[in-house]
Design a protein around this motif. Structure first.
Motif, PDB file in Angstrom:
ATOM      1  N   SER A 372      62.529  14.696  74.234  1.00  0.00           N
ATOM      2  CA  SER A 372      63.762  15.454  73.976  1.00  0.00           C
ATOM      3  C   SER A 372      63.786  16.790  74.700  1.00  0.00           C
ATOM      4  N   GLU A 374      64.581  17.710  77.781  1.00  0.00           N
ATOM      5  CA  GLU A 374      65.767  18.031  78.570  1.00  0.00           C
ATOM      6  C   GLU A 374      66.941  18.404  77.673  1.00  0.00           C
ATOM      7  N   ARG A 375      67.152  17.639  76.595  1.00  0.00           N
ATOM      8  CA  ARG A 375      68.252  17.942  75.681  1.00  0.00           C
ATOM      9  C   ARG A 375      68.043  19.291  75.001  1.00  0.00           C
ATOM     10  N   ASP A 376      66.821  19.544  74.567  1.00  0.00           N
ATOM     11  CA  ASP A 376      66.542  20.824  73.917  1.00  0.00           C
ATOM     12  C   ASP A 376      66.701  21.994  74.877  1.00  0.00           C
ATOM     13  N   VAL A 378      68.858  22.245  77.280  1.00  0.00           N
ATOM     14  CA  VAL A 378      70.288  22.535  77.377  1.00  0.00           C
ATOM     15  C   VAL A 378      70.736  23.372  76.180  1.00  0.00           C
TER      16      VAL A 378
END
Length: 687
Positions: A372, A374-376, A378
């Motif tokens: 996670s 990459e999502r975090d 952002v």
């Protein structure tokens, strides 16, 4: 200078005495212990360099006292400052006695047995560094003075924005005391700086080794605490449960990365006793510490910490290889490790690698955290943009919003980011009581906020709870008694209170709390407990009073249930939602608090420290590689986490920074004799 040191010693002692005598739990005992500690430091100032890093993880009892802006570690620092500054004053008043003691302690820094001496390499073979050492030290002193002035201005701006000077020991993150809480670490280190510089000049070997020993001791305390926490809660080998280790850092009750920053600063020092061990027994103890520290690092599940540790490992490996090559080319006769130790070190490296693969392989939590990323990232970028949006004009950009103002400003100015709860002490004619305020948004899964008080363990059987509630709207309160270290409850006895509201009248409730399944038999360790009270809604504000919790033996478990002593004994914690408290970047928190000026001064000091340490590494200074690795690891970790808003960790960062700035590049060859020289005391004690 003697007048300045004397005034600072009196100020430090007075502040420490005021804190000790106001302590909610042990005022008399702490006052006596403070006096003893001051005397010990005055007699042997080098002691504080070992004691402060060692007790740093232990000297924080906020879950028991309810204090957030002040803690017990402040007493250790202020007492050390009072004692060490008094020693400097005495050395000026009676120099002959102290000069003889200094002559016995004088000598070069370095371990010829291990490194072949600091200056074993010819000076011509060493590349020249920018600026001379004396010039760098003068520049560092000026930058520190400017940073202190910037911090004072930031404290003033913050307190004015918060409504004035602090008026209560129990003020929280949105109150004036938080301005001092965030800034105090730098000022505590500056109070100790005269003693630190004196020790680095006159006792370089013992002072730096005391610092290293204290750091290793503090790391051992945290590693053992992490081991106990994992054994008591998720289980030693449970790497699937979403449980992140917090160890002894109560600051993480609202999230943050106190453990991450502490490990980034101290883990490099775990390598030193492994390499310096001269017997199998001492090597085994050092190797065990390295394994436990690695376990604490892995179970933090902090990607920022993993980055910092990777940087530290790279620095130490490069430094070791370079020193070995330079020592060999210079023919310094550098000590070679015994064959048993070389083999043992290879085995230890294999064990550490297997430990990493074990945590990553048999559990799902680490893999989910890494997946996670990459999502975090952002989401973190969005958080950073919202934080930078607080800087609204040129004054904010240059000087910042004020020390410790991020939680209040972010919660108030960023839509949808308010704190999930607040505490309000309310004084009325009938007495004092507490108001609980919830968030405006009704999303319990987004964040959870609870009022807490430590209760004795073990927790078993049923409990009888009494409380009085007043609210204008219907309110739902959840009361529980849990096995809980800080953020994660292991087993709870829980019940719900429904108050119909209306009328402005107090309603008294009495209910029973019955525990369900207890802790698994495999995890029956001494676990502290918390009484918890949280507001679910629909009311946004309720008032509570007359809290009483009786166990099966008829014993009262709660203290200060009528809030007559303010918030003494009461604590709080948030879960899952920590955005209002931290901007999650060392650099951005400095920028928001002190603006471009404060951030620039801090970066200048870090660069000067790195340059000085690089020069010492080339001269095979015994501790320079570890200090360099610690600072670089902290700066790398700080890209993604806040550091300076957690005072104990910030103190260690500033202490290492000052050591890196002022550690001597050459050993003290001799100490001037007092005979026939009126300037001998000045030469000895000049800082």
């Amino acid at each position: 200078m003697i007048l300045l040191h004397g005034a600072l010693a009196i100020l430090s002692g007075a502040l420490a005495a005021s804190i000790a005598l106001s302590h909610p739990l042990w005022p008399a005992s702490l006052a006596l212990a403070l006096l003893v500690w001051c005397v010990v430091v005055c007699l042997s100032p080098v002691v504080w360099l070992a004691v402060l890093p060692a007790v740093l993880p232990l000297a924080g009892f906020s879950p028991w006292t309810g204090w957030i802006g002040v803690e017990e570690f402040d007493l250790f620092c202020l007492g050390a400052a009072a004692g060490s500054l008094s020693r400097l004053v005495l050395q000026r008043l009676w120099p002959a006695r102290w000069l003889r003691a200094a002559e016995r302690n004088a000598g070069g820094f370095g371990d010829e047995r291990l490194a072949g001496g600091i200056l074993s390499l010819p000076a011509a073979s060493l590349p020249r560094l920018p600026l001379s050492p004396d010039c760098r030290r003068r520049l560092a002193g000026c930058a520190l003075a400017l940073l202190a002035a910037s911090s004072l201005a930031a404290v003033w701006r913050g307190m004015i924005a918060a409504g004035g000077p602090p008026v209560d020991w129990f003020e929280g993150y949105e109150d004036p005391l938080n301005c001092l809480r965030v800034a105090k670490s730098l000022f505590l280190v500056l109070l100790l700086l005269p003693s630190l510089c004196h020790l680095l000049r006159c006792q370089p070997r013992s002072s730096m080794r005391c610092l290293a020993a204290g750091t290793v001791a503090g790391l051992a305390v945290v590693a053992l605490a992490a081991l106990w926490e994992r054994l008591a809660h998720p289980g030693l080998l449970d790497f699937t449960t979403a449980y992140r280790t917090t160890a002894l850092f109560w600051e993480m009750h609202v999230g943050g990365a106190a453990l991450d920053a502490f490990l980034a600063l101290t883990l490099p020092f775990a390598v030193r006793p492994v390499l310096r061990a001269v017997a199998p027994g001492s090597w085994l103890a050092a190797a065990l510490l390295a394994v436990l520290a690695c376990y604490a690092c892995l179970t933090s599940f902090s990607r920022a910490l993993y980055l910092g540790v990777a940087v530290a490992v790279a620095v130490l490996v490069c430094s070791h290889v370079r020193q070995a090559a330079m020592a060999g080319s210079a023919g310094s006769g550098r000590r070679r490790l015994p064959r048993w130790q070389q083999r043992a070190n290879r085995v230890l490296a294999g064990i550490l690698l297997a430990e990493v693969l074990l945590v990553a392989g048999i559990g799902e939590f680490m893999s989910s955290r890494l997946a996670s990323g990459e999502r975090d990232f952002v989401g973190r970028l969005t958080h950073w943009q919202e934080g930078l949006g607080l800087l609204q004009d040129g004054s904010d950009i240059l000087f910042g919003r004020g020390s410790g103002r991020f939680p209040a400003d972010y919660s108030a100015q960023v839509a949808g980011r308010e704190m999930p709860g607040r505490l309000h002490l309310m004084d009325e004619a009938e007495g004092r009581h507490l108001g609980l305020q919830g968030a405006h948004w009704l999303a319990p899964q987004r964040g959870r906020w609870e009022l807490l008080q430590r209760v004795p363990a073990p927790l078993a059987g049923s409990y009888r709870l009494r409380l009085a509630v007043r609210s204008l709207q219907p309110a739902v309160l959840v009361a529980s008694v849990c096995h809980q270290h800080l953020l994660y409850a292991a087993a709870c006895a829980e019940s719900t209170v429904f108050s119909p509201g209306g009328g402005g009248q107090w309603r008294e409730f009495e209910l029973s709390l019955h525990g369900s399944a207890g802790l698994p038999a495999s995890r029956q360790l001494p676990v502290p407990g918390f009484f918890s009270l949280r507001l679910l809604g629909p009311a946004g504000f309720v008032e509570i009073d007359a809290l009483s919790l009786i166990d099966g033996n008829g014993s009262q478990l709660l203290a200060n249930g009528d809030f007559s002593q303010g918030l003494a004994g009461w604590f709080f914690a948030a879960r899952h939602y920590f955005l209002p408290w931290h901007v999650d970047s060392l650099y951005l928190e400095m920028l928001i608090d002190q603006g471009v000026i404060g951030l620039s001064l801090l970066l200048v000091l870090v660069v000067l420290a790195i340059v000085n340490l690089c020069g010492l590494c080339r001269r095979q200074h015994e501790l320079a590689p570890y200090l360099l690795a610690a600072l670089l690891a902290c700066m790398a970790t700080g890209v993604f986490v806040s550091v300076l808003d957690m005072p104990r960790v910030a103190f260690l960062f500033y202490l290492f920074l000052c050591c890196a700035l002022f550690v001597n590049e050459r050993p003290l060859a001799s100490v001037p004799s007092p005979a026939g020289s009126d300037k001998a005391p000045e030469l000895l004690c000049r800082v």
